[in-house]
Design a protein around this motif. Sequence first.
Motif, PDB file in Angstrom:
ATOM      1  N   GLY A  35       0.810  -1.208   0.000  1.00  0.00           N
ATOM      2  CA  GLY A  35       0.000   0.000   0.000  1.00  0.00           C
ATOM      3  C   GLY A  35       0.840   1.254   0.000  1.00  0.00           C
ATOM      4  N   PHE A  36       0.727   2.033   1.058  1.00  0.00           N
ATOM      5  CA  PHE A  36       1.490   3.266   1.186  1.00  0.00           C
ATOM      6  C   PHE A  36       2.817   3.014   1.891  1.00  0.00           C
ATOM      7  CE2 PHE A  36      -2.710   4.812   0.299  1.00  0.00           C
ATOM      8  CZ  PHE A  36      -2.492   5.928  -0.480  1.00  0.00           C
ATOM      9  N   GLU A  37       3.248   1.760   1.908  1.00  0.00           N
ATOM     10  CA  GLU A  37       4.570   1.354   2.365  1.00  0.00           C
ATOM     11  C   GLU A  37       4.741   1.399   3.869  1.00  0.00           C
ATOM     12  OE1 GLU A  37       6.181   0.352  -0.285  1.00  0.00           O
ATOM     13  OE2 GLU A  37       4.913   1.356  -1.723  1.00  0.00           O
ATOM     14  N   GLY A  38       3.687   1.173   4.648  1.00  0.00           N
ATOM     15  CA  GLY A  38       3.860   1.113   6.085  1.00  0.00           C
ATOM     16  C   GLY A  38       2.607   1.468   6.857  1.00  0.00           C
ATOM     17  N   VAL A  39       2.732   1.424   8.192  1.00  0.00           N
ATOM     18  CA  VAL A  39       1.612   1.813   9.045  1.00  0.00           C
ATOM     19  C   VAL A  39       1.271   3.277   8.781  1.00  0.00           C
ATOM     20  CG1 VAL A  39       0.766   1.979  11.410  1.00  0.00           C
ATOM     21  CG2 VAL A  39       2.364   0.154  10.792  1.00  0.00           C
ATOM     22  N   GLN A  40       2.297   4.139   8.778  1.00  0.00           N
ATOM     23  CA  GLN A  40       2.155   5.530   8.356  1.00  0.00           C
ATOM     24  C   GLN A  40       2.832   5.681   6.992  1.00  0.00           C
ATOM     25  OE1 GLN A  40       0.266   7.640   9.962  1.00  0.00           O
ATOM     26  NE2 GLN A  40      -0.082   6.126  11.580  1.00  0.00           N
ATOM     27  N   PRO A  41       2.349   6.601   6.160  1.00  0.00           N
ATOM     28  CA  PRO A  41       2.921   6.727   4.813  1.00  0.00           C
ATOM     29  C   PRO A  41       4.424   6.995   4.825  1.00  0.00           C
ATOM     30  CG  PRO A  41       0.906   8.015   5.016  1.00  0.00           C
ATOM     31  CD  PRO A  41       1.251   7.547   6.395  1.00  0.00           C
ATOM     32  N   LYS A  42       5.130   6.302   3.951  1.00  0.00           N
ATOM     33  CA  LYS A  42       6.567   6.543   3.809  1.00  0.00           C
ATOM     34  C   LYS A  42       6.828   7.643   2.788  1.00  0.00           C
ATOM     35  CE  LYS A  42      11.004   4.354   2.812  1.00  0.00           C
ATOM     36  NZ  LYS A  42      11.727   3.140   2.403  1.00  0.00           N
ATOM     37  N   TYR A  43       5.909   7.806   1.849  1.00  0.00           N
ATOM     38  CA  TYR A  43       6.060   8.813   0.803  1.00  0.00           C
ATOM     39  C   TYR A  43       4.922   9.821   0.917  1.00  0.00           C
ATOM     40  CZ  TYR A  43       8.934   5.028  -1.088  1.00  0.00           C
ATOM     41  OH  TYR A  43       9.855   4.029  -1.248  1.00  0.00           O
ATOM     42  N   VAL A  44       5.261  11.094   0.976  1.00  0.00           N
ATOM     43  CA  VAL A  44       4.251  12.136   1.121  1.00  0.00           C
ATOM     44  C   VAL A  44       4.610  13.332   0.237  1.00  0.00           C
ATOM     45  CG1 VAL A  44       3.761  11.468   3.517  1.00  0.00           C
ATOM     46  CG2 VAL A  44       5.410  13.309   3.059  1.00  0.00           C
ATOM     47  N   PHE A  45       3.624  14.205   0.044  1.00  0.00           N
ATOM     48  CA  PHE A  45       3.882  15.529  -0.518  1.00  0.00           C
ATOM     49  C   PHE A  45       3.754  16.541   0.604  1.00  0.00           C
ATOM     50  CE2 PHE A  45       3.000  13.904  -4.850  1.00  0.00           C
ATOM     51  CZ  PHE A  45       4.085  14.487  -5.497  1.00  0.00           C
ATOM     52  N   ARG A  46       4.749  17.413   0.746  1.00  0.00           N
ATOM     53  CA  ARG A  46       4.735  18.459   1.765  1.00  0.00           C
ATOM     54  C   ARG A  46       4.943  19.808   1.095  1.00  0.00           C
ATOM     55  NH1 ARG A  46       8.428  16.558   6.825  1.00  0.00           N
ATOM     56  NH2 ARG A  46       6.614  16.120   8.131  1.00  0.00           N
ATOM     57  N   LEU A  47       4.162  20.779   1.568  1.00  0.00           N
ATOM     58  CA  LEU A  47       4.208  22.105   0.963  1.00  0.00           C
ATOM     59  C   LEU A  47       4.609  23.149   2.001  1.00  0.00           C
ATOM     60  CD1 LEU A  47       3.576  23.943  -1.488  1.00  0.00           C
ATOM     61  CD2 LEU A  47       1.214  24.076  -0.634  1.00  0.00           C
TER      62      LEU A  47
END
Length: 372
Positions: free
Chosen positions: A152-164
């Motif tokens: 999925g998103f590579e883990g319990v919490q997302p490993k890849y994100v967009f930050r602004l």
Amino acid sequence: MGRMVRGKGIEPMTYIARWIDKSEHTRFNEFLAKHPKGHVLQTWEWGEIKSRTGWLPWRLIIEKNQEIVAAISILERKIPVVGIPIFYASRGPVVDWKNTELFDLVLAEIKKLAKKRGAIFLKVDPDLPSSEKELEQYLISRGFKSAESGKGFEGVQPKYVFRLDISPDEQTLLNNMQQKTRYNIRLAQKKGVQIRKGTREDLPEFYRVLKETTERDRFLVRAYSYFEDLYDSLVPVGLGELFIAEYEGNIISGTLAFVIGNKAWYIYGASSNAHRNVMPNYLIQWEMIRWAKSLGCTLYDFRGVPGHLTEENPLYGLYRFKKGFNGEYTEFIGEWDLVYRPITYFLWNHLEPLYSDVLKGVIAKLRRVRRR
């Protein structure tokens, strides 16, 4: 407990480590709000939310001169059937990761608790970029093992994100977006889409639209009671906000955001199948960014996208949507486990994926039956 630490050329200082109770709830959260690595998932309220889903929260603080200098909220849960606990510190600990003496003290205190409780391991997934190789080596030197799941998103919490970075003025933020994103924001405004903060009374309709979203995009959703708990625990104390998009008097989109200190996160999004052509999701994101700026935030986190995407990936549209706001694509260092009971950990690693897949399969079958 106290520990004397002496740096080069300076007077010794004493760190005091303490497990705390609810009487220090406000002080704990205030430290998180001020710290660069503070996170809603480390707050007192988040631990209480998780306590109602089978987790037991523990909160540790490290003090120097009566000031908190490090903190961690640990969630304990017993493995089904065997009843042996595991520890998880979601986006923790909140500490200066380059201060190894301080972090070593945090780990030493957790190890004592793990021994007392019989925990198998401690899992951490800090929001540290993968480029921080020195910190990765530090974790390895302290016995941590990489625990990447690759799902999925590579883990319990997302490993890849967009930050602004939202510190620039609004016009600059708009100018920096992709042209199509700006166009869709203005289109939604022109079509008469209205964005407002949601109330407790909006939750049932928000959840209805959320279920519509999950059925369309084929992913699981938590029970309505969980979202009631999120709202009741976080929104009144200023750690969350519900946003609603309306068109012609109907709710067609909604989002739930978290906020603490100078950081805000887009956590849940719901989008109706109706009126998608009026682009409510673009305008609601823009209004959330404006809201975060009004609170003094400088970072807006769009949360997870899968890693290593190609245009054939069914989640590529989500990636493209978030990318349009000109956020920085960020890869975190992922999940790391500090093992206390190696043999039991080996068995957990081999049995947990099987248990998880079977459970998800059962849930999927129940959902198909309900739709018939």
